[in-house]
Design a protein around this motif. Sequence first.
Motif, mmCIF file in Angstrom:
data_model
loop_
_atom_site.group_PDB
_atom_site.id
_atom_site.type_symbol
_atom_site.label_atom_id
_atom_site.label_comp_id
_atom_site.label_asym_id
_atom_site.label_seq_id
_atom_site.Cartn_x
_atom_site.Cartn_y
_atom_site.Cartn_z
ATOM 1 N N SER A 30 -6.718 -5.482 -4.190
ATOM 2 C CA SER A 30 -5.864 -4.555 -3.462
ATOM 3 C C SER A 30 -4.530 -5.194 -3.083
ATOM 4 O O SER A 30 -3.482 -4.562 -3.200
ATOM 5 C CB SER A 30 -6.593 -4.078 -2.210
ATOM 6 N N LEU A 34 -2.287 -3.828 -6.153
ATOM 7 C CA LEU A 34 -1.884 -2.543 -5.587
ATOM 8 C C LEU A 34 -0.844 -2.694 -4.480
ATOM 9 O O LEU A 34 -0.313 -1.697 -3.999
ATOM 10 C CB LEU A 34 -3.113 -1.801 -5.035
ATOM 11 N N LEU A 38 -6.165 -4.346 2.291
ATOM 12 C CA LEU A 38 -7.177 -3.630 3.067
ATOM 13 C C LEU A 38 -7.265 -4.294 4.433
ATOM 14 O O LEU A 38 -7.632 -5.458 4.540
ATOM 15 C CB LEU A 38 -8.534 -3.690 2.358
#
Length: 159
Positions: A30, A34, A38
Motif C-alpha cells: 500500500s 499505491l 494503511l
Amino acid sequence: MKKLFDNFEEFVGGSLFIGMFIVLVMQIFSRQFLNQPLVWSEELAKLIFIYVGLFGVTACIKDNSHVAIDFFVQKLPPAFQKGIHVFNQVLILATLVTIFIISIRITGRQAPIDIVSLRISYIYMYIALPIFSLLMIFRQIHRNVKEFSIWRKTKSGVM
C-alpha cells in the motif's frame, strides 16, 4: 484432541505470525505502490506481534527449550543438579505468579484508553499478559509434573 492440546501454542502462534506477515506485506504494498499507507496496519502488527511472542514463550516453557547457561551446573554432582533445577522451577513459577498479579492491575488501568488507529481499547494489548502468564503457569506445572513422574520412575528402577 491430544495433538491439538500438545501443539496449541505452535498452531495458534504460527497462524498469528502468518497473519502478521500478511498485514505487513499489505502495508508495504500500500505504501510503496499505491502511495496510500494503511494507518491501522502498524498498530495491528504490533498487537499481533505481542501475542506471537507470548505464544513462543509459552511453547518454550512447555518444551523446556529456553536458552540456559548450565556450564557450572553440569560440573556439580547429580543430586545438586536436581536441587538447582527444582529451585529454578520454583523461582520461575513464583515469577509467573507475580507477573500475573501485577498484570491484572496494569490491564485494568488500560480499559479507558483507545488505540486510535484500530478504534479498540488498549485492554486488548494488555490483557495478553495475564492470559499468557496463566497459560505459562499451567504449562510450567504440567511439565514439572511430567518431569517429577519420570524422576520417580527412574529412582525406583521402573524406567
